[in-house]
Design an enzyme around this catalytic site. Sequence first.
Site, short mmCIF file in Angstrom:
data_model
loop_
_atom_site.label_atom_id
_atom_site.label_comp_id
_atom_site.label_asym_id
_atom_site.label_seq_id
_atom_site.Cartn_x
_atom_site.Cartn_y
_atom_site.Cartn_z
N GLU A 196 43.04 28.04 13.88
CA GLU A 196 44.39 27.83 13.32
C GLU A 196 44.41 28.04 11.81
O GLU A 196 45.05 27.29 11.07
CB GLU A 196 44.90 26.43 13.67
CG GLU A 196 45.02 26.17 15.16
CD GLU A 196 45.69 24.85 15.49
OE1 GLU A 196 46.33 24.26 14.59
OE2 GLU A 196 45.59 24.41 16.65
N GLU B 176 42.09 24.60 23.30
CA GLU B 176 42.45 23.19 23.33
C GLU B 176 43.68 23.05 24.21
O GLU B 176 44.60 23.87 24.11
CB GLU B 176 42.82 22.65 21.94
CG GLU B 176 41.71 22.57 20.93
CD GLU B 176 42.22 22.16 19.53
OE1 GLU B 176 41.45 22.30 18.58
OE2 GLU B 176 43.39 21.72 19.42
#
Length: 531
Positions: free
Chosen positions: A159, A260
Amino acid sequence: MLFSRTSLVSALLLGEASAALPPIIMKGTKFFYENGTQFFMNGIAYQQDSAAAGGETTSGKFTDPLANAANCRRDVPLLQALRTNTIRTYAINPTADHSECMKLLDDAGIYVISDLSEPSLSVNRDDPQWNVDLYERYTSVVKELSQYSNVIGFFAGNEVTNNNTNTPASAYVKAAVRDTKAYIKDNVGRWMGVGYAANDDPEIRTHIADYFNCGDVDAAIDYWGYNIYEWCGESTFEKSGYKTQVDFFRNYSVPVFFAEYGCNIPNGAAGRIWQETTALYSDQMTDVISGGIVYMYFQEANDYGLVKIQGSSAVTQKDYGALKTRMASIAPSSTAMSAYTPTNVPQACPDIGEDWAVLGSTLPPKPDSSLCDCMYQSLSCVPAKSLSVKDYGDIFGYICGADPRACSGISGNTTTGVYGAYSMCNATQQLGHVLDAYYKNQNSASTACDFKGQALVTKAAAANDNCKAALASASAANSIAATATGAAATGTSTKNFAAPMPMRNLFSLGDVAVGLYAVVAMGVGAGMVVL
């Protein structure tokens, strides 16, 4: 050819004990065991205080989850009871001993995929760098973990670009992918993948997925990890957005998995019912998505944990039991490697636009410590040894404002793909280059290499033939960067370096970002002062 669901439960998810797990390999959009059986990740994120799930860590500290054998002996049986075959770690210490934990995981049939960075050494989305220190960190992690056959590969970033305001950072992450893949090819005797883990931002999700998949295959990711929290509580394949993701990645050319997942809305971790897990391993998804990694093992303040640590004991939580029940019925359909012929091709690189500011065809240079050393030895004006790193910002700010071309060798422009040859050197070397360039641009005036005693004139060392060739090549690259920097400096976006302003803006010359990772890391003040 399809394997029976019964055999796949055993082969793919249970992770039965063996002397040494066979390495996982990639073919097209799928993972396989060496024997040709398809591999789906049934994973758990395994690291305390990982700052994942969209979080940020500011301490710079981390606990290596693979270096504490007692904890591994405590936790591996609980992981195995969930039929875990993969764990994700977010930061390890490459100098630590991981042998016992890795053996425990191997015996339990569990593979590892690990991020390459650590909190104080990673590509910073607000001041992106790909430099010698990061290269040494990333390759040291590869060197340490490559000795274990139950390591699938790595993430070069997690990210890093998370919205349309920081897309330039992706160029530096992709450079890390390129150079880490090259290191593996040259130094590791088997396939190990290098990928990227992205958040699900609607404005950039298509651009960033295309960017990391496009262009030269040697610089493109080996797999795409998606951090996705769209399925919350009771939902469906369509309403959750999972169908949209499957449709989007159906034509992707490398494996895709959820790096995730595990939304804790609306009732916290205890309320997670894991409908999405059943969907993830169903026929609706397994042709496109290669499993996923539950976030996370440890119950912490963010309330995503399966297990709570109390003293030296691990206590399973309500969502652990719910996940265990779901996993007991998982039996994904699978394709044999011998019966699979990849047909998907890499994506086209995204165009420069409002939501994307990275040229797809050019990347920052590979970190080269020998070039940086040659450059520094060739300088006639260098920082004083007494100058503290925390004070570098004042000099950078003054010179880059007064003479932007002096900073072109450490600059980077992601929209044009022009990068200074020394943009990958450390902060001291970068400052030396800037000081020397400014000094020479001022006709070597004695006052141009002083800065109140913070810089000094020195005798350049004689360069050997290797250094001469490297410096000549770097000079050519810097001439191109200087042209770009000069154009930026004469435009309307030029910054006033005498005025107090946020550091990120201070290091922008038009669209040319000047990377000063060490200055930022050391916490230099928000404004620059003209000397």
